[in-house]
Every structure is written in C-alpha cells, then in structure tokens.
Design a protein around this motif. Structure first.
Motif, PDB file in Angstrom:
ATOM      1  N   ARG A 132       0.831  -1.207   0.000  1.00 49.63           N
ATOM      2  CA  ARG A 132       0.000   0.000   0.000  1.00 49.63           C
ATOM      3  C   ARG A 132       0.870   1.263   0.000  1.00 49.63           C
ATOM      4  NH1 ARG A 132      -4.727  -0.711  -1.973  1.00 49.63           N
ATOM      5  NH2 ARG A 132      -5.902   0.658  -0.588  1.00 49.63           N
ATOM      6  N   ILE A 133       2.003   1.212   0.688  1.00 50.35           N
ATOM      7  CA  ILE A 133       2.926   2.353   0.699  1.00 50.35           C
ATOM      8  C   ILE A 133       3.429   2.633  -0.723  1.00 50.35           C
ATOM      9  CG2 ILE A 133       5.279   3.003   1.417  1.00 50.35           C
ATOM     10  CD1 ILE A 133       4.551   1.701   4.168  1.00 50.35           C
ATOM     11  N   LEU A 134       3.791   1.553  -1.426  1.00 54.20           N
ATOM     12  CA  LEU A 134       4.239   1.722  -2.814  1.00 54.20           C
ATOM     13  C   LEU A 134       3.107   2.258  -3.681  1.00 54.20           C
ATOM     14  CD1 LEU A 134       6.413  -1.455  -3.487  1.00 54.20           C
ATOM     15  CD2 LEU A 134       7.180   0.886  -3.124  1.00 54.20           C
ATOM     16  N   GLN A 135       1.903   1.725  -3.469  1.00 56.14           N
ATOM     17  CA  GLN A 135       0.763   2.175  -4.262  1.00 56.14           C
ATOM     18  C   GLN A 135       0.479   3.661  -4.026  1.00 56.14           C
ATOM     19  OE1 GLN A 135      -2.531  -0.483  -3.750  1.00 56.14           O
ATOM     20  NE2 GLN A 135      -3.437   0.040  -5.722  1.00 56.14           N
ATOM     21  N   ALA A 136       0.786   4.118  -2.815  1.00 54.35           N
ATOM     22  CA  ALA A 136       0.588   5.532  -2.482  1.00 54.35           C
ATOM     23  C   ALA A 136       1.714   6.410  -3.031  1.00 54.35           C
ATOM     24  CB  ALA A 136       0.483   5.699  -0.968  1.00 54.35           C
ATOM     25  N   GLY A 137       2.725   5.787  -3.642  1.00 54.40           N
ATOM     26  CA  GLY A 137       3.828   6.557  -4.215  1.00 54.40           C
ATOM     27  C   GLY A 137       4.850   7.000  -3.192  1.00 54.40           C
ATOM     28  N   ILE A 138       4.893   6.327  -2.043  1.00 50.04           N
ATOM     29  CA  ILE A 138       5.828   6.686  -0.980  1.00 50.04           C
ATOM     30  C   ILE A 138       7.084   5.819  -1.105  1.00 50.04           C
ATOM     31  CG2 ILE A 138       6.152   6.764   1.536  1.00 50.04           C
ATOM     32  CD1 ILE A 138       3.032   6.925   1.733  1.00 50.04           C
ATOM     33  N   ASP A 139       8.235   6.442  -0.962  1.00 50.50           N
ATOM     34  CA  ASP A 139       9.516   5.732  -1.022  1.00 50.50           C
ATOM     35  C   ASP A 139       9.730   4.963   0.289  1.00 50.50           C
ATOM     36  OD1 ASP A 139      12.126   4.888  -1.140  1.00 50.50           O
ATOM     37  OD2 ASP A 139      12.967   6.847  -1.674  1.00 50.50           O
ATOM     38  N   ILE A 140       9.919   3.645   0.183  1.00 53.89           N
ATOM     39  CA  ILE A 140      10.101   2.806   1.378  1.00 53.89           C
ATOM     40  C   ILE A 140      11.276   3.299   2.223  1.00 53.89           C
ATOM     41  CG2 ILE A 140      10.692   0.468   2.162  1.00 53.89           C
ATOM     42  CD1 ILE A 140       9.317  -0.576  -0.358  1.00 53.89           C
ATOM     43  N   GLU A 141      12.294   3.829   1.545  1.00 52.84           N
ATOM     44  CA  GLU A 141      13.497   4.287   2.264  1.00 52.84           C
ATOM     45  C   GLU A 141      13.200   5.423   3.245  1.00 52.84           C
ATOM     46  OE1 GLU A 141      16.922   3.926   2.843  1.00 52.84           O
ATOM     47  OE2 GLU A 141      16.276   1.920   2.328  1.00 52.84           O
ATOM     48  N   THR A 142      12.074   6.116   3.030  1.00 52.77           N
ATOM     49  CA  THR A 142      11.767   7.262   3.898  1.00 52.77           C
ATOM     50  C   THR A 142      11.066   6.853   5.198  1.00 52.77           C
ATOM     51  OG1 THR A 142       9.602   7.705   2.891  1.00 52.77           O
ATOM     52  CG2 THR A 142      11.521   8.786   1.892  1.00 52.77           C
ATOM     53  N   ILE A 143      10.769   5.567   5.367  1.00 52.36           N
ATOM     54  CA  ILE A 143      10.046   5.142   6.581  1.00 52.36           C
ATOM     55  C   ILE A 143      10.951   5.352   7.793  1.00 52.36           C
ATOM     56  CG2 ILE A 143       8.931   3.237   7.803  1.00 52.36           C
ATOM     57  CD1 ILE A 143       8.313   1.993   5.039  1.00 52.36           C
ATOM     58  N   THR A 144      10.495   6.229   8.688  1.00 49.61           N
ATOM     59  CA  THR A 144      11.285   6.533   9.881  1.00 49.61           C
ATOM     60  C   THR A 144      10.751   5.827  11.118  1.00 49.61           C
ATOM     61  OG1 THR A 144       9.978   8.562  10.021  1.00 49.61           O
ATOM     62  CG2 THR A 144      12.203   8.757   9.146  1.00 49.61           C
ATOM     63  N   GLY A 145       9.577   5.241  11.022  1.00 51.21           N
ATOM     64  CA  GLY A 145       9.049   4.526  12.170  1.00 51.21           C
ATOM     65  C   GLY A 145       7.716   3.874  11.860  1.00 51.21           C
ATOM     66  N   LEU A 146       7.423   2.820  12.626  1.00 48.13           N
ATOM     67  CA  LEU A 146       6.131   2.132  12.539  1.00 48.13           C
ATOM     68  C   LEU A 146       5.487   2.205  13.912  1.00 48.13           C
ATOM     69  CD1 LEU A 146       4.010   0.131  11.283  1.00 48.13           C
ATOM     70  CD2 LEU A 146       5.526  -1.721  12.036  1.00 48.13           C
ATOM     71  N   PHE A 147       4.231   2.614  13.952  1.00 54.39           N
ATOM     72  CA  PHE A 147       3.496   2.656  15.210  1.00 54.39           C
ATOM     73  C   PHE A 147       2.393   1.607  15.159  1.00 54.39           C
ATOM     74  CE2 PHE A 147       0.666   3.801  18.482  1.00 54.39           C
ATOM     75  CZ  PHE A 147       1.426   4.456  19.424  1.00 54.39           C
ATOM     76  N   ILE A 148       2.260   0.822  16.249  1.00 57.30           N
ATOM     77  CA  ILE A 148       1.221  -0.212  16.321  1.00 57.30           C
ATOM     78  C   ILE A 148       0.276   0.158  17.461  1.00 57.30           C
ATOM     79  CG2 ILE A 148       0.749  -2.659  16.677  1.00 57.30           C
ATOM     80  CD1 ILE A 148       3.624  -3.172  15.593  1.00 57.30           C
ATOM     81  N   THR A 149      -1.001   0.367  17.118  1.00 59.46           N
ATOM     82  CA  THR A 149      -1.946   0.876  18.124  1.00 59.46           C
ATOM     83  C   THR A 149      -2.367  -0.170  19.143  1.00 59.46           C
ATOM     84  OG1 THR A 149      -3.850   0.405  16.694  1.00 59.46           O
ATOM     85  CG2 THR A 149      -2.896   2.640  16.595  1.00 59.46           C
ATOM     86  N   HIS A 150      -2.474  -1.440  18.704  1.00 62.80           N
ATOM     87  CA  HIS A 150      -2.873  -2.494  19.646  1.00 62.80           C
ATOM     88  C   HIS A 150      -2.629  -3.861  19.045  1.00 62.80           C
ATOM     89  CE1 HIS A 150      -6.551  -2.062  17.283  1.00 62.80           C
ATOM     90  NE2 HIS A 150      -7.127  -3.069  17.895  1.00 62.80           N
ATOM     91  N   GLU A 151      -2.944  -4.881  19.821  1.00 63.95           N
ATOM     92  CA  GLU A 151      -2.495  -6.236  19.521  1.00 63.95           C
ATOM     93  C   GLU A 151      -3.385  -7.025  18.564  1.00 63.95           C
ATOM     94  OE1 GLU A 151      -3.881  -8.809  23.291  1.00 63.95           O
ATOM     95  OE2 GLU A 151      -3.252  -6.780  23.769  1.00 63.95           O
ATOM     96  N   HIS A 152      -4.518  -6.473  18.148  1.00 67.56           N
ATOM     97  CA  HIS A 152      -5.434  -7.253  17.309  1.00 67.56           C
ATOM     98  C   HIS A 152      -4.852  -7.527  15.917  1.00 67.56           C
ATOM     99  CE1 HIS A 152      -9.309  -6.416  19.804  1.00 67.56           C
ATOM    100  NE2 HIS A 152      -8.687  -7.512  20.202  1.00 67.56           N
ATOM    101  N   ALA A 153      -5.262  -8.689  15.375  1.00 67.03           N
ATOM    102  CA  ALA A 153      -4.669  -9.172  14.124  1.00 67.03           C
ATOM    103  C   ALA A 153      -4.803  -8.172  12.981  1.00 67.03           C
ATOM    104  CB  ALA A 153      -5.322 -10.501  13.728  1.00 67.03           C
ATOM    105  N   ASP A 154      -5.942  -7.489  12.916  1.00 63.59           N
ATOM    106  CA  ASP A 154      -6.130  -6.569  11.791  1.00 63.59           C
ATOM    107  C   ASP A 154      -5.339  -5.275  11.946  1.00 63.59           C
ATOM    108  OD1 ASP A 154      -8.066  -6.194  13.910  1.00 63.59           O
ATOM    109  OD2 ASP A 154      -9.161  -4.798  12.636  1.00 63.59           O
ATOM    110  N   HIS A 155      -4.488  -5.212  12.977  1.00 66.32           N
ATOM    111  CA  HIS A 155      -3.622  -4.040  13.164  1.00 66.32           C
ATOM    112  C   HIS A 155      -2.138  -4.392  13.250  1.00 66.32           C
ATOM    113  CE1 HIS A 155      -6.904  -1.095  13.769  1.00 66.32           C
ATOM    114  NE2 HIS A 155      -7.556  -2.212  14.070  1.00 66.32           N
ATOM    115  N   VAL A 156      -1.826  -5.687  13.444  1.00 69.11           N
ATOM    116  CA  VAL A 156      -0.416  -6.033  13.667  1.00 69.11           C
ATOM    117  C   VAL A 156       0.056  -7.273  12.893  1.00 69.11           C
ATOM    118  CG1 VAL A 156      -0.864  -7.450  15.727  1.00 69.11           C
ATOM    119  CG2 VAL A 156       1.338  -6.310  15.497  1.00 69.11           C
TER     120      VAL A 156
END
Ligand SMILES: [Zn+2]
Length: 247
Positions: free
Chosen positions: A43-67
């Motif tokens: 989805r990041i690629l589809q949005a035209g975002i360069d993977i190299e620019t990812i500075t962090g990942l935030f996970i809101t909670h433990e449910h499967a549809d989020h992690v």
C-alpha cells in the motif's frame, strides 16, 4: 507539505473494496506508518511513498487486523534493500504481539533490519517521539484490549492529525483530538469497543476538530447513520482507500 495517506480503511470484517485500517504520514524524507494488519508495504508503494523514507512504525494495539502484517513488513523492507534499523512504537501488549508474530518466522538467518522496540506509556498525553518533522503523543482508547489513539503534529505547519485507534467514544480520545485539523476516527459500529459514525461525529464536535474522516468501516455501513453523522458534524467524510489529505 505534511500529508496523511489512508492506506487502508476497512474493518476486520472482509470488504472487497477496503484493506484493513492502516495510515501513513509523510513529509519530505520522513514517513510514519501506523498499523500493519495487511500488506502495508504494498500500500505504501501504491501511495507513491519511497520505502526508504520510513522513519518509524506505530502499532496501536495487539489485534490481528492491526499487527499481523508485521513479519511481512520486515521481510519486505529488507528485500527492498533496507539495512538500517527500524523504530517500532507501541504500548507493551502491542509490541509483544508484534514480537511474537515476527518470532513465528525463522528469519534469523536473514540480515533483517534491527527492530528498535520503543514502548510508549498507556496514559493520556504519553510521549512517543519528537524530531525535526513530527511531535507524536498518545492517549488510551476504550476497547476489548489495551489500545491507544495517536496524535501527530507537524513541526513545519503545526497541523495536527489524530487517529482514534479502535475505541468506543471516550473522553481521553476527545482530549487527544482537541482542535485537530483532521480526526481519523473509527466507525466500526456502536458498542463492543467500537464507535458508530454518529458517535464519531459527536466526538468531532466535542473535540472541536476541523474535519472528520471515518475509517475502520464495515462493509454494511448504514447510509442513514452517515447522514445523521453529517447533520451532527457537517465536515464528515468516509475515508477513501489511498485517500490523501494535506495538513
Ligand atoms: Zn481492535
């Protein structure tokens, strides 16, 4: 220009047109990703975002549809050539779930980027990060498991995006969202740790935000409910897959 990308806008219930709820916030050479319940790198690629620019990942909670996409996220950024470490933020139970997901795969023989586990407090206004691009804090939501909503402020514009996470309507998220430019609130449906569109509109009014984007949408969203939400808060929109909003 700081930009919100709605990488996925669906609920856990499968929808032929919506991925699980995932977001990215971009500004020049910095991308913050929030949640990874699906193939977030695609989805990041589809949005035209360069993977190299990812500075962090935030996970809101433990449910499967989020992690549950976390191991895939790690494998894909590694295969894309990333070697520098990746900060992963979240409350303790969310990080433990991410760790278990990753540990389920025998990736040790690969030279995956090192994960910098960054546990954040499960408390109102708890600090996440502050750098030249973003200031990020959280507040607890009310869900079947511990969860936080996320407030992201742009250092360049002072624009604010708040993501509710999975939650029932609650005062802590209202407080987190106070005067935000964009509130991305879940509208999975009333009760059982979730919120209806109308309830989300009430949160938007109480928090005095400028715009409400409804996400975590069920396949059978009630149009009448959306209409009543717009009466409560006129600047209410359904989040669109790969929608882009500057702030
Ligand atoms: Zn959940």
């Amino acid at each position: 220009m700081p930009t919100l990308h709605l990488l996925g806008t669906g609920a856990a219930v499968t929808d032929p047109h919506r991925h699980t709820t995932m977001l990215a916030l971009t500004d020049d050479a910095s991308t913050l990703v929030i949640d990874c319940g699906g193939d977030v790198v695609q989805r990041i690629l589809q949005a035209g975002i360069d993977i190299e620019t990812i500075t962090g990942l935030f996970i809101t909670h433990e449910h499967a549809d989020h992690v549950s996409g976390f191991p895939l996220f790690m494998e894909k950024i590694w295969l894309s050539g990333r070697r520098r470490s990746i900060p992963v933020y979240g409350i303790g139970p969310a990080l433990e779930q991410a760790w278990r997901c990753l540990a389920a795969f025998n990736l040790a023989h690969h030279d995956l980027p090192t994960v910098e586990w960054k546990e954040v407090g499960h408390a109102q206004g708890a600090f996440v990060l502050s750098d030249d691009t973003w200031r990020v804090t959280v507040a607890p939501g009310s869900h079947s498991v511990p969860v936080v909503g996320v407030r992201v402020e742009s250092c360049a514009t002072n624009g604010v995006v708040v993501f509710s996470g999975d939650t029932e309507p609650c005062d802590s998220i209202v407080h987190l969202a106070r005067h935000a430019d964009i509130l991305v609130h879940e509208a999975n449906g009333s009760g059982n740790g979730h919120t209806s569109a109308l309830e989300a509109a009430h949160v938007a009014v109480t928090a005095n935000v400028k715009q409400l984007l409804l996400t975590h949408l069920p396949p059978d969203l009630d149009e009448a409910e959306l209409k009543s939400a717009r009466i409560q808060f006129p600047d209410t929109e359904l989040a669109v897959e790969l929608g882009v909003h500057n702030f």
